[in-house]
Design a protein around this motif. Sequence first.
Motif: not given
Length: 81
Positions: A3-7, A49-51, A55-59
């Motif tokens: 999540i930190e990398e996504v942020a 965006e939500i998709g 995908e990035l968060l695998d959730a």
Amino acid sequence: ARIEEVARIFTELGFMPVIQETGDVPRLRLCHCPLRDLVSATRIPCRAEIGFLGELLDARLTRVSYIPEGDDSCSYEPVAP
């Protein structure tokens, strides 16, 4: 760590992300929408965006606040399995 990398990525894109811990569930708040003019015409970027975040968060995510509905951020939390 994911999540930190996504942020970090979304910071570079201009979304001004904030990670909040709400109990056991992390919440990702996007405090700025650089696509606001486009979103006023179509909500397609919001669906993307939500998709993309999922995908990035695998959730699987749920949106708990939404700028186009008057909230101060678009915020996302993982859905419990």
